[in-house]
Design a protein around this motif. Structure first.
Motif, PDB file in Angstrom:
ATOM      1  N   THR A 143      73.760 113.937  21.037  1.00  0.00           N
ATOM      2  CA  THR A 143      72.846 114.828  20.324  1.00  0.00           C
ATOM      3  C   THR A 143      72.637 116.141  21.066  1.00  0.00           C
ATOM      4  N   ILE A 144      72.470 116.065  22.379  1.00  0.00           N
ATOM      5  CA  ILE A 144      72.056 117.266  23.122  1.00  0.00           C
ATOM      6  C   ILE A 144      73.210 118.015  23.772  1.00  0.00           C
ATOM      7  N   LYS A 145      74.415 117.416  23.841  1.00  0.00           N
ATOM      8  CA  LYS A 145      75.519 118.120  24.495  1.00  0.00           C
ATOM      9  C   LYS A 145      75.861 119.386  23.714  1.00  0.00           C
ATOM     10  N   GLU A 146      76.225 120.440  24.423  1.00  0.00           N
ATOM     11  CA  GLU A 146      76.450 121.741  23.797  1.00  0.00           C
ATOM     12  C   GLU A 146      77.820 121.838  23.139  1.00  0.00           C
ATOM     13  N   SER A 147      78.819 121.233  23.744  1.00  0.00           N
ATOM     14  CA  SER A 147      80.176 121.300  23.200  1.00  0.00           C
ATOM     15  C   SER A 147      80.481 120.000  22.466  1.00  0.00           C
ATOM     16  N   LYS A 148      80.626 120.100  21.142  1.00  0.00           N
ATOM     17  CA  LYS A 148      80.850 118.911  20.327  1.00  0.00           C
ATOM     18  C   LYS A 148      82.125 119.063  19.506  1.00  0.00           C
ATOM     19  N   PRO A 149      82.848 117.956  19.289  1.00  0.00           N
ATOM     20  CA  PRO A 149      84.043 118.020  18.456  1.00  0.00           C
ATOM     21  C   PRO A 149      83.663 118.078  16.974  1.00  0.00           C
ATOM     22  N   THR A 150      84.639 118.463  16.140  1.00  0.00           N
ATOM     23  CA  THR A 150      84.425 118.394  14.699  1.00  0.00           C
ATOM     24  C   THR A 150      84.435 116.930  14.266  1.00  0.00           C
ATOM     25  N   LEU A 151      83.985 116.674  13.049  1.00  0.00           N
ATOM     26  CA  LEU A 151      83.852 115.300  12.588  1.00  0.00           C
ATOM     27  C   LEU A 151      85.184 114.551  12.620  1.00  0.00           C
ATOM     28  N   ASP A 152      86.264 115.212  12.203  1.00  0.00           N
ATOM     29  CA  ASP A 152      87.562 114.523  12.151  1.00  0.00           C
ATOM     30  C   ASP A 152      88.128 114.241  13.532  1.00  0.00           C
ATOM     31  N   ARG A 153      87.657 114.937  14.559  1.00  0.00           N
ATOM     32  CA  ARG A 153      88.131 114.711  15.932  1.00  0.00           C
ATOM     33  C   ARG A 153      87.133 113.924  16.770  1.00  0.00           C
ATOM     34  N   GLY A 154      85.960 113.654  16.227  1.00  0.00           N
ATOM     35  CA  GLY A 154      84.913 113.057  17.056  1.00  0.00           C
ATOM     36  C   GLY A 154      84.421 111.697  16.611  1.00  0.00           C
ATOM     37  N   ILE A 155      84.976 111.147  15.520  1.00  0.00           N
ATOM     38  CA  ILE A 155      84.489 109.846  15.063  1.00  0.00           C
ATOM     39  C   ILE A 155      85.659 108.969  14.642  1.00  0.00           C
ATOM     40  N   ASN A 156      85.553 107.687  14.923  1.00  0.00           N
ATOM     41  CA  ASN A 156      86.517 106.692  14.432  1.00  0.00           C
ATOM     42  C   ASN A 156      85.792 105.358  14.303  1.00  0.00           C
ATOM     43  N   GLY A 157      86.542 104.317  13.975  1.00  0.00           N
ATOM     44  CA  GLY A 157      85.925 103.011  13.779  1.00  0.00           C
ATOM     45  C   GLY A 157      85.261 102.460  15.026  1.00  0.00           C
ATOM     46  N   GLY A 158      85.634 102.986  16.196  1.00  0.00           N
ATOM     47  CA  GLY A 158      85.029 102.526  17.440  1.00  0.00           C
ATOM     48  C   GLY A 158      83.526 102.744  17.497  1.00  0.00           C
ATOM     49  N   TRP A 159      83.023 103.713  16.723  1.00  0.00           N
ATOM     50  CA  TRP A 159      81.573 103.942  16.695  1.00  0.00           C
ATOM     51  C   TRP A 159      80.834 102.701  16.211  1.00  0.00           C
ATOM     52  N   LEU A 160      81.488 101.918  15.363  1.00  0.00           N
ATOM     53  CA  LEU A 160      80.848 100.728  14.806  1.00  0.00           C
ATOM     54  C   LEU A 160      80.681  99.622  15.839  1.00  0.00           C
ATOM     55  N   LEU A 161      81.220  99.817  17.050  1.00  0.00           N
ATOM     56  CA  LEU A 161      80.948  98.865  18.129  1.00  0.00           C
ATOM     57  C   LEU A 161      79.460  98.816  18.453  1.00  0.00           C
TER      58      LEU A 161
END
Length: 349
Positions: A127-145
């Motif tokens: 949430t607070i980090k300044e440099s964030k990836p775009t949605l297509d580069r920053g999320i995958n099924g691993g988040w569901l862990l």
């Protein structure tokens, strides 16, 4: 971040997925009447669990900046939630196979501490980090862990509640219900983003990493938790009043997980056959073995809890598939270790 070529430096944050996969196949074997296989995998899982803790602590001491970088990375950070799920699943093994309540309680406490630490550090950092990836580069099924970790605590809490006396039985069941509901809400949040990424951004074979099977696995373990809560309702009056709701949502979770299976098979065929993506060992493949084993176990438990005898074929079928997948992944690990020791391969980051 540059990853060193050493095995320790390149250790995946998601390697506790091996404990998750081994544990759920062991529990499935126990439920389906294969005690020798279940006990053999239980012993192996104990060794793997403690070995991985030694390696992770050594990595934290040797590469603290790398460890911290992984923790705040959008793709690698969620992999740490395998530590929570592995602890809970091993605790479930201790309770079901060895009837060791004390050992299960210790692992339950470890899982809760890890869940609190990771939930409010990983997602706060995102949430607070300044440099964030775009949605297509920053999320995958691993988040569901994160969902799997939450539901694994719900499962172990429900199992412990069945062995506890009042008033702890009431408190454990309430805690299990709360975690079950929270995990379901978290799945809805995350799955919305993942499905949006699926359908509105370019998709390449390399994007379809094995943790996408957690799309189904998160629903399977939610089904298991709901089934156990439904069974526990007999000894918990407040659960008894909620039993229709619990049963309805349990079937909803199971149906959602079942929907994902053909979709994931189609995407797998597209990746490995049509696009000819190379199939070689990756620690993330343990994240694909776990959902198969969990689907078998959760379907077995739901069928027993609700009297769905017509589902009797599915647990055996998916347990067989999970066992073959586990063996194939384990052989891949051994092959990688042999090449590593022989000096013919660098450990993949």
């Amino acid at each position: 971040m540059h990853y060193p070529s050493s095995a320790l430096g390149g250790l995946s944050p998601a390697y506790f997925g091996m404990v998750m996969a081994t544990g759920v196949v062991s529990i499935g074997a126990w439920r389906l009447g294969l005690p020798k296989l279940a006990w053999g995998m239980f012993g192996l899982n104990l060794g793997i669990y403690f070995l991985l803790w030694l390696l992770y602590v050594a990595r934290l001491v040797r590469y603290p900046r790398l460890f911290a970088s992984d923790l705040t990375d959008h793709l690698r950070g969620p992999g740490f939630f395998t530590m929570v799920a592995a602890s809970s699943i091993l605790g479930s093994q201790c309770l079901l196979l060895a009837d060791n309540v004390r050992g299960s309680l210790v692992l339950w406490l470890v899982a809760i501490v890890l869940w609190l630490a990771l939930t409010y550090s990983v997602f706060a950092a995102f949430t607070i980090k300044e440099s964030k990836p775009t949605l297509d580069r920053g999320i995958n099924g691993g988040w569901l862990l994160a969902v799997v970790a939450t539901q694994s605590i719900a499962v172990l809490s429900a199992l412990l509640a069945a062995h506890a006396d009042q008033p702890f039985k009431l408190e454990l069941n309430f805690f299990a219900l709360s975690m079950w509901l929270w995990g379901g809400m978290l799945y809805i949040w995350m799955m919305s983003l993942i499905f949006y990424r699926y359908t509105f951004f370019p998709f390449h074979p390399s994007d379809l990493s094995p943790p996408y099977w957690i799309n189904m696995g998160a629903m399977a373990i939610s089904t298991l938790a709901g089934s156990l809560l439904s069974i526990n309702a007999v000894d918990a009056p407040f659960l008894l009043s909620l039993r229709p709701f619990i049963k309805g949502f349990t079937i909803f979770y199971w149906a959602t997980g079942t929907w994902w299976i053909p979709m994931l098979v189609v995407l797998g065929v597209w990746r490995y056959i049509y696009k000819r993506f190379p199939l070689r060992y990756d620690p993330l493949y343990w994240g694909a073995v776990f959902p198969l084993g969990m689907y078998a176990t959760s379907t077995f438990e739901m069928a027993n809890a609700m009297g769905f005898g017509f589902l009797g074929l599915l647990p055996n079928l998916f347990f067989g598939i999970a066992l073959v997948a586990w063996a194939g992944t384990f052989v891949g690990l051994l092959h990688r270790l042999i090449k590593l020791v022989a000096g013919r391969s660098a450990w993949p980051p």
